[in-house]
Design a protein around this motif. Structure first.
Motif, mmCIF file in Angstrom:
data_model
loop_
_atom_site.group_PDB
_atom_site.id
_atom_site.type_symbol
_atom_site.label_atom_id
_atom_site.label_comp_id
_atom_site.label_asym_id
_atom_site.label_seq_id
_atom_site.Cartn_x
_atom_site.Cartn_y
_atom_site.Cartn_z
ATOM 1 N N GLU A 82 0.824 -1.211 0.000
ATOM 2 C CA GLU A 82 0.000 0.000 0.000
ATOM 3 C C GLU A 82 0.861 1.265 0.000
ATOM 4 O OE1 GLU A 82 -4.324 -1.069 1.918
ATOM 5 O OE2 GLU A 82 -2.904 0.116 3.102
ATOM 6 N N ILE A 83 0.418 2.228 -0.776
ATOM 7 C CA ILE A 83 1.030 3.554 -0.805
ATOM 8 C C ILE A 83 -0.072 4.559 -0.506
ATOM 9 C CG2 ILE A 83 2.205 5.302 -2.195
ATOM 10 C CD1 ILE A 83 3.997 2.959 -1.732
ATOM 11 N N ARG A 84 0.127 5.354 0.530
ATOM 12 C CA ARG A 84 -0.920 6.301 0.943
ATOM 13 C C ARG A 84 -0.509 7.730 0.632
ATOM 14 N NH1 ARG A 84 -3.641 7.013 6.989
ATOM 15 N NH2 ARG A 84 -4.229 9.198 6.753
ATOM 16 N N LYS A 126 2.167 -6.376 -6.133
ATOM 17 C CA LYS A 126 1.170 -5.432 -6.602
ATOM 18 C C LYS A 126 1.197 -4.188 -5.719
ATOM 19 C CE LYS A 126 -2.058 -8.681 -8.717
ATOM 20 N NZ LYS A 126 -3.490 -9.092 -8.839
ATOM 21 N N VAL A 127 0.671 -3.099 -6.252
ATOM 22 C CA VAL A 127 0.638 -1.842 -5.498
ATOM 23 C C VAL A 127 -0.796 -1.324 -5.468
ATOM 24 C CG1 VAL A 127 1.338 0.583 -5.476
ATOM 25 C CG2 VAL A 127 3.017 -1.197 -5.987
ATOM 26 N N ARG A 128 -1.250 -1.004 -4.258
ATOM 27 C CA ARG A 128 -2.552 -0.357 -4.089
ATOM 28 C C ARG A 128 -2.291 1.038 -3.535
ATOM 29 N NH1 ARG A 128 -6.942 -3.194 -0.376
ATOM 30 N NH2 ARG A 128 -5.316 -2.870 1.190
ATOM 31 N N ALA A 129 -2.424 2.015 -4.408
ATOM 32 C CA ALA A 129 -2.204 3.401 -3.990
ATOM 33 C C ALA A 129 -3.561 4.034 -3.712
ATOM 34 C CB ALA A 129 -1.474 4.167 -5.085
ATOM 35 N N TYR A 130 -3.603 4.845 -2.678
ATOM 36 C CA TYR A 130 -4.874 5.502 -2.393
ATOM 37 C C TYR A 130 -4.644 6.882 -1.783
ATOM 38 C CZ TYR A 130 -4.342 4.192 2.580
ATOM 39 O OH TYR A 130 -3.893 4.041 3.865
ATOM 40 N N VAL A 131 -5.630 7.736 -2.026
ATOM 41 C CA VAL A 131 -5.639 9.076 -1.440
ATOM 42 C C VAL A 131 -6.701 9.075 -0.346
ATOM 43 C CG1 VAL A 131 -6.002 11.523 -1.838
ATOM 44 C CG2 VAL A 131 -4.938 10.121 -3.618
ATOM 45 N N PHE A 132 -6.299 9.468 0.859
ATOM 46 C CA PHE A 132 -7.226 9.499 1.991
ATOM 47 C C PHE A 132 -7.721 10.926 2.196
ATOM 48 C CE2 PHE A 132 -8.016 9.936 6.608
ATOM 49 C CZ PHE A 132 -9.066 9.033 6.711
ATOM 50 N N LYS A 168 1.354 -2.197 -14.730
ATOM 51 C CA LYS A 168 0.187 -1.912 -15.559
ATOM 52 C C LYS A 168 -1.016 -1.639 -14.656
ATOM 53 C CE LYS A 168 -0.626 -6.882 -16.119
ATOM 54 N NZ LYS A 168 -0.761 -7.997 -17.078
ATOM 55 N N VAL A 169 -1.883 -0.779 -15.118
ATOM 56 C CA VAL A 169 -3.051 -0.388 -14.336
ATOM 57 C C VAL A 169 -4.087 -1.508 -14.358
ATOM 58 C CG1 VAL A 169 -4.944 1.250 -14.135
ATOM 59 C CG2 VAL A 169 -2.667 2.049 -14.798
ATOM 60 N N GLU A 170 -4.490 -1.968 -13.196
ATOM 61 C CA GLU A 170 -5.550 -2.973 -13.087
ATOM 62 C C GLU A 170 -6.899 -2.317 -12.880
ATOM 63 O OE1 GLU A 170 -4.637 -5.819 -10.004
ATOM 64 O OE2 GLU A 170 -3.843 -7.210 -11.498
ATOM 65 N N SER A 171 -6.906 -1.192 -12.200
ATOM 66 C CA SER A 171 -8.161 -0.487 -11.929
ATOM 67 C C SER A 171 -7.867 1.007 -11.824
ATOM 68 C CB SER A 171 -8.782 -0.995 -10.625
ATOM 69 O OG SER A 171 -9.925 -0.245 -10.293
ATOM 70 N N MET A 172 -8.604 1.796 -12.589
ATOM 71 C CA MET A 172 -8.414 3.238 -12.560
ATOM 72 C C MET A 172 -8.938 3.813 -11.238
ATOM 73 S SD MET A 172 -6.804 3.793 -15.252
ATOM 74 C CE MET A 172 -6.822 5.580 -15.262
ATOM 75 N N PRO A 173 -8.577 5.065 -10.904
ATOM 76 C CA PRO A 173 -8.979 5.655 -9.629
ATOM 77 C C PRO A 173 -10.490 5.579 -9.391
ATOM 78 C CG PRO A 173 -7.347 7.036 -10.687
ATOM 79 C CD PRO A 173 -7.699 5.964 -11.677
ATOM 80 N N SER A 174 -10.857 5.065 -8.222
ATOM 81 C CA SER A 174 -12.277 4.969 -7.863
ATOM 82 C C SER A 174 -12.427 5.311 -6.387
ATOM 83 C CB SER A 174 -12.818 3.558 -8.136
ATOM 84 O OG SER A 174 -12.116 2.587 -7.378
ATOM 85 N N LEU A 175 -13.474 6.050 -6.075
ATOM 86 C CA LEU A 175 -13.711 6.508 -4.711
ATOM 87 C C LEU A 175 -14.527 5.474 -3.940
ATOM 88 C CD1 LEU A 175 -13.269 8.958 -2.825
ATOM 89 C CD2 LEU A 175 -15.504 9.809 -3.576
ATOM 90 N N LEU A 183 -6.232 3.191 -6.483
ATOM 91 C CA LEU A 183 -5.669 2.865 -7.795
ATOM 92 C C LEU A 183 -4.884 1.571 -7.626
ATOM 93 C CD1 LEU A 183 -4.753 3.717 -10.774
ATOM 94 C CD2 LEU A 183 -2.711 4.602 -9.648
ATOM 95 N N TYR A 184 -5.108 0.597 -8.524
ATOM 96 C CA TYR A 184 -4.442 -0.702 -8.400
ATOM 97 C C TYR A 184 -3.480 -0.909 -9.568
ATOM 98 C CZ TYR A 184 -7.917 -1.788 -4.835
ATOM 99 O OH TYR A 184 -8.701 -1.774 -3.695
ATOM 100 N N LEU A 185 -2.245 -1.310 -9.230
ATOM 101 C CA LEU A 185 -1.210 -1.569 -10.234
ATOM 102 C C LEU A 185 -0.653 -2.966 -10.047
ATOM 103 C CD1 LEU A 185 0.727 1.810 -9.853
ATOM 104 C CD2 LEU A 185 -0.664 1.174 -11.820
ATOM 105 N N ALA A 186 -0.390 -3.649 -11.157
ATOM 106 C CA ALA A 186 0.213 -4.981 -11.127
ATOM 107 C C ALA A 186 1.561 -4.922 -11.820
ATOM 108 C CB ALA A 186 -0.692 -6.004 -11.825
ATOM 109 N N PRO A 187 2.541 -5.701 -11.363
ATOM 110 C CA PRO A 187 3.876 -5.657 -11.994
ATOM 111 C C PRO A 187 3.840 -6.207 -13.405
ATOM 112 C CG PRO A 187 3.717 -7.488 -10.458
ATOM 113 C CD PRO A 187 2.463 -6.691 -10.278
ATOM 114 N N LYS A 188 4.659 -5.618 -14.264
ATOM 115 C CA LYS A 188 4.803 -6.157 -15.613
ATOM 116 C C LYS A 188 5.740 -7.348 -15.551
ATOM 117 C CE LYS A 188 3.900 -2.157 -18.544
ATOM 118 N NZ LYS A 188 4.433 -1.270 -19.585
ATOM 119 N N LYS A 189 5.539 -8.314 -16.443
ATOM 120 C CA LYS A 189 6.393 -9.498 -16.464
ATOM 121 C C LYS A 189 7.805 -9.110 -16.861
ATOM 122 C CE LYS A 189 2.749 -12.812 -17.538
ATOM 123 N NZ LYS A 189 2.286 -13.847 -18.492
#
Length: 236
Positions: free
Chosen positions: A90-92, A118-124, A152-159, A166-172
């Motif tokens: 997680e990245i906040r 994987k990375v899950r970034a979020y704005v609080f 690569k983006v798995e899911s665009m920003p959603s509230l 925002l969800y990101l997955a590593p590229k191979k």
């Protein structure tokens, strides 16, 4: 000593009490009475091991039981070694994260993705800061763009409640593509070599300031026109 659960998992020799079994080996398979299979095992100095009790008839092998258990443990160990454990890091951010903090978290996100996580970034959004949700969306879009070569983006920003994710997955490994921004920079640098120093100086500034029209995000995911507009306006 603790009982070996693996050892008690299979029926061996006289423990096999069905009428007939299917013997499998390198030369193929054949169905025969269990008594005949036991006689064959004794003649060969091995064991009759039931490996598939639910088959009809049950499937058995003629093999040394100790060797069979060793092979099973070795195979299980190899399969476990091949399994890649993917963690979600997680990245906040806050809606008004400063540039120094942003770069610090961007660096960590690159490391996470390079390690295969994987990375899950979020704005609080705390309290009235929810009014800056569009600012938070632009921040996450920039974050995705800056990490384009690593994930690569798995899911665009959603509230979701007070958080925008925002969800990101590593590229191979070995298939990561260069961003449009990187490709444009390399093309411009190649062109600079054939120009005069004055032209080269001007072009170099253009290269550093240049940003692809699509922000590099189209290589990873489809984004809405509104989101793209927000990202472009923030960069201007």
């Amino acid at each position: 000593m603790k009982p070996d659960k693996k050892q008690n998992q299979y029926r061996v020799n006289e423990q096999i009490r069905v009428r007939e079994v299917r013997i499998v080996g390198e030369s193929g398979s054949s169905v025969m009475p269990t008594k005949q299979a036991l006689d064959m095992a004794r003649q060969q100095g091995v064991d009759l091991v039931e490996i598939s009790p639910n088959a009809n008839p049950p499937v058995c092998r003629l093999i040394d039981y100790s060797k069979f258990l060793y092979q099973q443990k070795k195979r299980a160990k190899e399969m476990k070694a091949k399994q890649v454990k993917v963690e979600v890091k997680e990245i906040r951010f806050g809606p008004q994260t400063d540039e120094h903090d942003y770069q610090f978290k961007l660096k960590h996100a690159k490391e996470f993705l390079e390690e295969g996580n994987k990375v899950r970034a979020y704005v609080f959004f705390r309290g009235r800061s929810i009014l800056f949700k569009e600012q938070g969306e632009v921040l996450l879009l920039r974050f995705a763009n800056d990490l384009e070569e690593f994930g690569k983006v798995e899911s665009m920003p959603s509230l979701e409640g007070k958080k925008m994710f925002l969800y990101l997955a590593p590229k191979k490994a070995g298939v990561a593509k260069k961003s449009q921004q990187a490709r444009d920079r390399e093309a411009n640098e190649a062109e600079l070599k054939g120009n005069t120093k004055a032209t080269a100086s001007k072009a170099e500034i253009d290269v550093e300031d240049e940003t692809p029209a699509n922000g590099g995000l189209f290589a990873n995911a489809k984004i809405s026109a509104d989101a793209l507009k927000k990202l472009t306006e923030s960069e201007d």
